[in-house]
Scaffold this motif. Structure first.
Motif, PDB file in Angstrom:
ATOM      1  N   TYR A  68       0.863  -1.181   0.000  1.00 57.37           N
ATOM      2  CA  TYR A  68       0.000   0.000   0.000  1.00 57.37           C
ATOM      3  C   TYR A  68       0.898   1.230   0.000  1.00 57.37           C
ATOM      4  CZ  TYR A  68      -4.544   2.234   0.596  1.00 57.37           C
ATOM      5  OH  TYR A  68      -5.718   2.951   0.378  1.00 57.37           O
ATOM      6  N   SER A  69       0.520   2.210  -0.793  1.00 61.36           N
ATOM      7  CA  SER A  69       1.380   3.366  -1.024  1.00 61.36           C
ATOM      8  C   SER A  69       1.147   4.478  -0.004  1.00 61.36           C
ATOM      9  CB  SER A  69       1.144   3.919  -2.429  1.00 61.36           C
ATOM     10  OG  SER A  69       1.889   5.101  -2.637  1.00 61.36           O
ATOM     11  N   THR A  70       2.217   5.165   0.365  1.00 64.07           N
ATOM     12  CA  THR A  70       2.098   6.335   1.227  1.00 64.07           C
ATOM     13  C   THR A  70       1.313   7.451   0.534  1.00 64.07           C
ATOM     14  OG1 THR A  70       4.256   7.140   0.452  1.00 64.07           O
ATOM     15  CG2 THR A  70       4.225   5.850   2.495  1.00 64.07           C
ATOM     16  N   VAL A  71       1.261   7.427  -0.790  1.00 64.66           N
ATOM     17  CA  VAL A  71       0.433   8.385  -1.530  1.00 64.66           C
ATOM     18  C   VAL A  71      -1.025   8.228  -1.116  1.00 64.66           C
ATOM     19  CG1 VAL A  71      -0.385   9.070  -3.827  1.00 64.66           C
ATOM     20  CG2 VAL A  71       2.019   8.453  -3.486  1.00 64.66           C
ATOM     21  N   ASN A  72      -1.457   6.986  -0.940  1.00 61.53           N
ATOM     22  CA  ASN A  72      -2.835   6.720  -0.515  1.00 61.53           C
ATOM     23  C   ASN A  72      -3.078   7.165   0.919  1.00 61.53           C
ATOM     24  OD1 ASN A  72      -3.269   5.557  -3.015  1.00 61.53           O
ATOM     25  ND2 ASN A  72      -2.965   3.467  -2.284  1.00 61.53           N
ATOM     26  N   GLN A  78      -6.316  13.516   3.849  1.00 58.09           N
ATOM     27  CA  GLN A  78      -6.801  14.801   3.374  1.00 58.09           C
ATOM     28  C   GLN A  78      -8.274  14.757   2.978  1.00 58.09           C
ATOM     29  OE1 GLN A  78      -4.229  16.481   0.371  1.00 58.09           O
ATOM     30  NE2 GLN A  78      -2.374  16.095   1.558  1.00 58.09           N
ATOM     31  N   SER A  79      -8.708  13.668   2.333  1.00 57.07           N
ATOM     32  CA  SER A  79     -10.084  13.622   1.828  1.00 57.07           C
ATOM     33  C   SER A  79     -11.100  13.271   2.910  1.00 57.07           C
ATOM     34  CB  SER A  79     -10.191  12.624   0.668  1.00 57.07           C
ATOM     35  OG  SER A  79      -9.909  11.302   1.101  1.00 57.07           O
ATOM     36  N   LEU A  80     -10.718  12.434   3.866  1.00 54.16           N
ATOM     37  CA  LEU A  80     -11.651  11.998   4.904  1.00 54.16           C
ATOM     38  C   LEU A  80     -11.216  12.379   6.313  1.00 54.16           C
ATOM     39  CD1 LEU A  80     -12.598   8.397   3.655  1.00 54.16           C
ATOM     40  CD2 LEU A  80     -13.782  10.564   3.225  1.00 54.16           C
ATOM     41  N   PHE A  94       4.036  -4.306   2.838  1.00 50.48           N
ATOM     42  CA  PHE A  94       4.963  -3.297   2.346  1.00 50.48           C
ATOM     43  C   PHE A  94       4.230  -1.957   2.284  1.00 50.48           C
ATOM     44  CE2 PHE A  94       7.440  -6.407  -0.696  1.00 50.48           C
ATOM     45  CZ  PHE A  94       7.785  -7.201   0.395  1.00 50.48           C
ATOM     46  N   THR A  95       4.665  -0.986   3.090  1.00 51.88           N
ATOM     47  CA  THR A  95       4.193   0.384   2.936  1.00 51.88           C
ATOM     48  C   THR A  95       5.240   1.088   2.084  1.00 51.88           C
ATOM     49  OG1 THR A  95       3.229   0.277   5.153  1.00 51.88           O
ATOM     50  CG2 THR A  95       3.385   2.450   4.130  1.00 51.88           C
ATOM     51  N   THR A  96       4.866   1.490   0.868  1.00 51.91           N
ATOM     52  CA  THR A  96       5.841   1.940  -0.117  1.00 51.91           C
ATOM     53  C   THR A  96       5.685   3.407  -0.481  1.00 51.91           C
ATOM     54  OG1 THR A  96       4.456   1.424  -2.051  1.00 51.91           O
ATOM     55  CG2 THR A  96       5.823  -0.358  -1.159  1.00 51.91           C
ATOM     56  N   THR A  97       6.777   4.010  -0.901  1.00 52.78           N
ATOM     57  CA  THR A  97       6.692   5.295  -1.580  1.00 52.78           C
ATOM     58  C   THR A  97       6.283   5.011  -3.020  1.00 52.78           C
ATOM     59  OG1 THR A  97       9.028   5.204  -2.205  1.00 52.78           O
ATOM     60  CG2 THR A  97       8.485   6.323  -0.141  1.00 52.78           C
ATOM     61  N   GLY A  98       5.424   5.874  -3.574  1.00 55.78           N
ATOM     62  CA  GLY A  98       4.988   5.652  -4.954  1.00 55.78           C
ATOM     63  C   GLY A  98       4.291   4.315  -5.123  1.00 55.78           C
ATOM     64  N   LEU A  99       4.416   3.756  -6.329  1.00 50.98           N
ATOM     65  CA  LEU A  99       3.870   2.428  -6.655  1.00 50.98           C
ATOM     66  C   LEU A  99       2.383   2.327  -6.303  1.00 50.98           C
ATOM     67  CD1 LEU A  99       6.808   0.089  -5.559  1.00 50.98           C
ATOM     68  CD2 LEU A  99       6.411   1.212  -7.759  1.00 50.98           C
ATOM     69  N   THR A 100       1.619   3.299  -6.779  1.00 49.98           N
ATOM     70  CA  THR A 100       0.184   3.277  -6.551  1.00 49.98           C
ATOM     71  C   THR A 100      -0.492   2.309  -7.520  1.00 49.98           C
ATOM     72  OG1 THR A 100      -0.390   5.002  -8.153  1.00 49.98           O
ATOM     73  CG2 THR A 100       0.285   5.717  -5.934  1.00 49.98           C
ATOM     74  N   GLU A 101      -1.773   2.091  -7.273  1.00 52.87           N
ATOM     75  CA  GLU A 101      -2.574   1.218  -8.128  1.00 52.87           C
ATOM     76  C   GLU A 101      -2.731   1.780  -9.542  1.00 52.87           C
ATOM     77  OE1 GLU A 101      -3.642   0.733  -3.840  1.00 52.87           O
ATOM     78  OE2 GLU A 101      -3.255   2.415  -5.185  1.00 52.87           O
ATOM     79  N   PHE A 102      -2.500   3.071  -9.693  1.00 56.18           N
ATOM     80  CA  PHE A 102      -2.615   3.716 -10.996  1.00 56.18           C
ATOM     81  C   PHE A 102      -1.320   3.619 -11.798  1.00 56.18           C
ATOM     82  CE2 PHE A 102      -5.455   5.639  -7.940  1.00 56.18           C
ATOM     83  CZ  PHE A 102      -6.670   5.619  -8.598  1.00 56.18           C
TER      84      PHE A 102
END
Length: 227
Positions: A68-72, A78-80, A94-102
């Motif tokens: 899961y990405s730190t971007v998420n 911020q959103s919720l 794994f909590t990762t930088t980058g590497l989002t689902e997109f």
């Protein structure tokens, strides 16, 4: 090898967890969702050392590693306004930088530490996601956002450590990101999308089975409606 092989991320947190109890009101939920950080871990084709799966449907060769990405993390904060912890907020290893689902595609192969892993499917969030944050609709919100987390199979076993880089080393040519796959899997009326995604050999077998069932039901419905 394909274009886009410069895609990388870093493991900020590496987490595993034994079965424990998640409290949801008066309900006690037995789960392996609550994970804690470790410095390094042996990643095998059957799982991570010290990581326990409570339900048979939560493991298997196509669901060994969850990232899961730190971007998420920032998106949900911020959103919720959610009070996310620093690590394993959605039960990931794994909590990762980058590497989002997109960014990550179905079938993407990553070298990480001494292991090689392959993205097999979007994670299907369950009720424990909502229970942990006491937000009844959070499971649905996660699924519809496509920020679900990514499940990997293990192609080469090895030791992975906190701080290791995940380096994309191979990408298939179909173009389906994990988020794209999640959209098709969620939209049960999308038959053409199901047929196309089913052609992706690296997609997890359980997800292929879902798509085959959808296509078969659609064909049966069309047959019944034919005058």
């Amino acid at each position: 090898m394909a274009d886009g092989l410069s895609l990388t991320g870093r493991i900020e947190w590496l987490c595993v967890g034994a079965a424990s109890i998640l409290l949801s009101g008066d309900e006690e939920i037995r789960t392996g969702y609550l994970k804690t950080p470790v410095g390094e871990v042996w990643v095998s084709r059957s799982g991570l050392s010290g990581d326990e799966q409570v339900y048979a449907t939560h493991g298997g060769p196509d669901r060994v590693v969850l990232s899961y990405s730190t971007v998420n993390y920032e998106f949900w904060r911020q959103s919720l306004g959610l009070d996310f912890p620093e690590y394993a907020a959605l039960g990931e290893n794994f909590t990762t930088t980058g590497l989002t689902e997109f960014e990550v595609h179905v079938g993407d192969v990553f070298a990480v530490g001494g292991a090689v892993i392959q993205a097999a499917q979007p994670r299907s969030p369950c009720h424990k996601v909502a229970a942990r944050y006491r937000r009844p609709k959070f499971t649905i919100e996660v699924a519809r956002s496509h920020r679900t987390g990514i499940l990997y199979r293990v192609l080469q076993e090895g030791v992975v450590s906190t701080g290791d880089t995940m380096q994309l080393v191979a990408r298939e040519g179909h173009g389906y990101s994990i988020a794209d796959a999640n959209q098709i899997l969620l939209d049960r009326k999308d038959i053409e999308g199901a047929r196309s995604l089913l052609d992706v050999d690296s997609l997890a077998e359980a997800k292929k089975a879902e798509l085959r069932e959808r296509i078969a039901k659609s064909a049966l419905t069309d047959l019944k409606e034919t005058p």
